[in-house]
Scaffold this motif. Sequence first.
Motif, short mmCIF file in Angstrom:
data_model
loop_
_atom_site.label_atom_id
_atom_site.label_comp_id
_atom_site.label_asym_id
_atom_site.label_seq_id
_atom_site.Cartn_x
_atom_site.Cartn_y
_atom_site.Cartn_z
N HIS A 367 0.79 -1.10 -0.04
CA HIS A 367 -0.10 0.02 0.01
C HIS A 367 0.90 1.28 -0.01
O HIS A 367 1.76 1.17 1.01
N ILE A 368 0.70 2.04 -1.14
CA ILE A 368 1.69 3.06 -1.12
C ILE A 368 0.96 4.25 -2.19
O ILE A 368 0.63 3.72 -3.06
N GLU A 369 1.40 5.42 -1.92
CA GLU A 369 1.16 6.37 -2.87
C GLU A 369 2.31 7.12 -3.62
O GLU A 369 3.37 7.13 -3.01
N TYR A 370 2.29 7.01 -4.87
CA TYR A 370 3.51 7.65 -5.49
C TYR A 370 2.90 8.02 -7.07
O TYR A 370 1.78 8.19 -7.32
N ARG A 371 3.80 8.85 -7.53
CA ARG A 371 3.33 9.61 -8.82
C ARG A 371 3.83 8.85 -10.05
O ARG A 371 5.29 8.26 -10.13
N LEU A 372 2.92 8.52 -11.07
CA LEU A 372 3.20 7.72 -12.17
C LEU A 372 3.17 8.52 -13.42
O LEU A 372 2.32 9.47 -13.63
N ARG A 373 3.95 8.16 -14.43
CA ARG A 373 3.84 8.99 -15.50
C ARG A 373 2.90 8.72 -16.61
O ARG A 373 2.60 7.62 -16.95
N HIS A 374 2.11 9.75 -17.12
CA HIS A 374 0.88 9.62 -17.75
C HIS A 374 1.51 9.50 -19.29
O HIS A 374 2.69 9.86 -19.40
N ASN A 375 0.81 9.00 -20.17
CA ASN A 375 0.96 9.21 -21.49
C ASN A 375 1.33 10.54 -22.15
O ASN A 375 2.19 10.52 -23.02
N SER A 376 0.84 11.38 -21.38
CA SER A 376 1.18 12.87 -21.71
C SER A 376 2.64 13.39 -21.40
O SER A 376 2.88 14.45 -21.81
N GLY A 377 3.29 12.60 -20.41
CA GLY A 377 4.49 12.74 -19.98
C GLY A 377 4.45 13.59 -18.58
O GLY A 377 5.47 13.78 -17.80
N GLU A 378 3.20 13.76 -18.15
CA GLU A 378 2.94 14.28 -16.75
C GLU A 378 2.92 13.30 -15.76
O GLU A 378 2.32 12.11 -16.14
N TYR A 379 3.29 13.80 -14.66
CA TYR A 379 3.19 12.65 -13.57
C TYR A 379 1.93 12.77 -12.65
O TYR A 379 1.79 14.16 -12.34
N LEU A 380 1.18 11.80 -12.34
CA LEU A 380 0.02 11.88 -11.74
C LEU A 380 0.25 11.28 -10.41
O LEU A 380 0.77 9.99 -10.46
N TRP A 381 -0.46 11.47 -9.33
CA TRP A 381 -0.60 10.56 -8.21
C TRP A 381 -1.54 9.40 -8.26
O TRP A 381 -2.58 9.56 -8.84
N VAL A 382 -0.88 8.15 -7.85
CA VAL A 382 -1.69 7.23 -7.92
C VAL A 382 -1.56 6.18 -6.55
O VAL A 382 -0.50 6.55 -5.69
#
Length: 821
Positions: A367-382
């Motif tokens: 269980h962890i929160e982190y930032r994942l790279r979207h196909n747009s190049g932007e990092y979103l929190w997941v």
Amino acid sequence: MLNNVPRSIALGGELGRLIAEKDWAATTLGPFGNWSVALRTTVALMLAAKAEIVLFWGPDYVALYNDAYAPTIGLKHPHALGRPACENWSELWDDLEPLLRRVRADAETVFAKDRPFQIDRKGEMETVYFDISYSPVFGADDQVEGVLCIVSETTERVLGEQRIRESEERFRNMADHAPVMMWVTDASGSCEYLNRRWFEFTGSSPEAALGFGWVETAHPEDRPRVGAEFVAANAESRAFQIEYRLRRADGVYRRVIDAGAPRYDAAGQFLGYIGSVIDIGDRFEAEQKLRESEARFQAIANSIDHMVWATRPDGFHDYYNDRWYQFTGVAPGSTDGEGWAGLFHPDDQERTWAAWTHSLQTGSPYHIEYRLRHNSGEYLWVLGRAQPLRDSNGAITRWFGTCTVIQDIVNARDVLARSREELEEEIARRTARLMEAEGAIRQMQKMEAVGQLTGGIAHDFNNMLFVVIGSLQLLQKRLAQGDLKVERYIDSALDGAQRAATLTQRLLAFSRQQPLDPVVVQPDRLVMGMSELLTRTLGERIRVELVATAGLWNICVDPGQTENALLNLAVNARDAMPDGGRLTIETANAYLDEAYSSDYGISPGQYVLIAVSDSGQGMTPEVVARAFDPFFTTKGVGKGTGLGLSQVFGFMRQSGGHVKIYSELGQGTSVKLYLPRHYGEAALRPLAPQVAGLPVGRGHELLLVVEDDDRVRAHSCELLRDLGYSVLEAKNGADALPIIAAHDLSLLFTDVVMPGMTGRQLVDAALVIKPDLKVLYTTGYTRNAVVHNGVLDPGTQLLLKPFTLEQLARKVRAVLDGSGR
């Protein structure tokens, strides 16, 4: 003409000569001149014939025969010539006489195929077979005077056919009792045999199934394909395998696999097929259900908004749903294994990997929160979550996880956080002042600890370097003066260098950076094996007692480092008993509960206890509290480095264990080592025997030394050449690979830590070129190249720097001979 015998008889082969030379007056036939025309004519015709013929003449059945017949009676020839048949065919006379009498009495021909006879023609009774034609021979008065027997022995053919029939019967018996359906075809493809299991399964009859009728038992939709594939395979005389639906006796069609292998005779001629039919209906249905289940899972996984993923028990990612690829924009399969980590924000990668590793090691939910790279190049929190799937025994079989985009939640949290900013700022200011004061105190303590550690290291290393440098300078001076008695300076320098190497190993053990090579051992055997070493090391004034325990559990440790730890404790105990005393080493099974384990940061569970106790001076609580501190010692100056117990502490923590000191002033001390229990059978590694003298090269062995430090490389090459090896050298991996490709190397001896290509990367590339190449690593410090979690990778051979000539000689020889680590 001999004895009045005409040429037509005398020239009738070997038997004609014997008949011409024989004194017939002494036989019942009388002198040859008295023979009837019928007898003479019949004998002449018989001798000229190539068929096997015997003539029985007169009421006594006197035997006359030709050359072709003689071999058929074996040892009876030539005694049977001119003698009554009852004398030489006595063993079968009861069988033969009625046949001859029937011809004489009834003047009719007796004919039979493969007629059996029991005859003794080679000194023993045997059953033989003949095609026979017994015909009457008439005299001048039109009466039967003899029996002309034309025979042809068929024994070999009859016995061969019997063997074939017996072999076929055995095959049919075996095939009819086989657990699968079996069949046989001829060269044309026509089915000539189906076993009982096939008929029981299909309910068909031989009349309907043999030939090509078996095709009708296939499902109507499958028949054209089955027939075409069989005919095509038969035309090419090749093996085949066909899957189709076969009608069962109850009318239900079951899926089967029909496989055939070609048969050939001794001359290589295609005879047809032998094959089997196996009912795979249950397996097919199970596979169909599995496919349907997989399809349902895929449909569910791809229909939800979450990114879904799954891994093997070891954490290898092997599945992602479509949502994952849509979100990340990466190609399918590109994030399998550990490729997923590259999509995390650089600032989140280390903590995310640590959390995942912890879950894999403990089985706890992820269980962890982190930032994942979207196909747009932007990092979103997941939000990443995963749960293990366990079997009935509790073992993890899979991990299933999801990634949920929580960027909106994080944004909302930020807004809420800003609304509390003023309050938090005041708290932060006061906290900062407090933390600043605490930080100053911690910095002072840290600097004091670093000063103690570096001061201790500098003190010991300066002493050792003084011995080495001073000895080498004296050696240089004496050699310049021509004095060759310099062994004591060499020994002194070597002793100082060896002490420095030992100090380095102790520092690595204290910092838990030494590479361990754990194996499963029986603790009692390990302790008992140290008896002689302990007695010799501690001296006669120390009484050593070793107490074993029945049913002791196994442990998985580095045997050498474990022995070093016990020897360290034993020497400390000896020093605590200057007037002599008793040292006791005892073993026992132990359980550390959660309350105790949480106090010391270890895992609760089953352990093996090895306690080293002495009857010495004991320690005060203040000394016990500092006993594991590096360079802390109560011994006099020059009598200890203060790293012994630190090394034991570091080794125990690196091995997943725990160490605890119990001491009472004036009563003695007990140091208790707790090592995790190993679940499983013991698989002790046999110790390689030590060969007297230095192992050397065998003349033909070629070694490649790869080392970026010029002096270390030159020294290593010189040592190996001195040991009798042929040596090539390279200063880095890029220079080494062409040498590996161009030469037949016996061993690659490479440093681990090098600029550019590491030693491990070099070995991976070298094994692609030469998969059987033997490898020995060397290093003064290694972390992740060949050592993971403090343990050597399986099958890795490592020699730690600095090493002596003897250590190098024995390790290289052991790796070349494949006899040890």
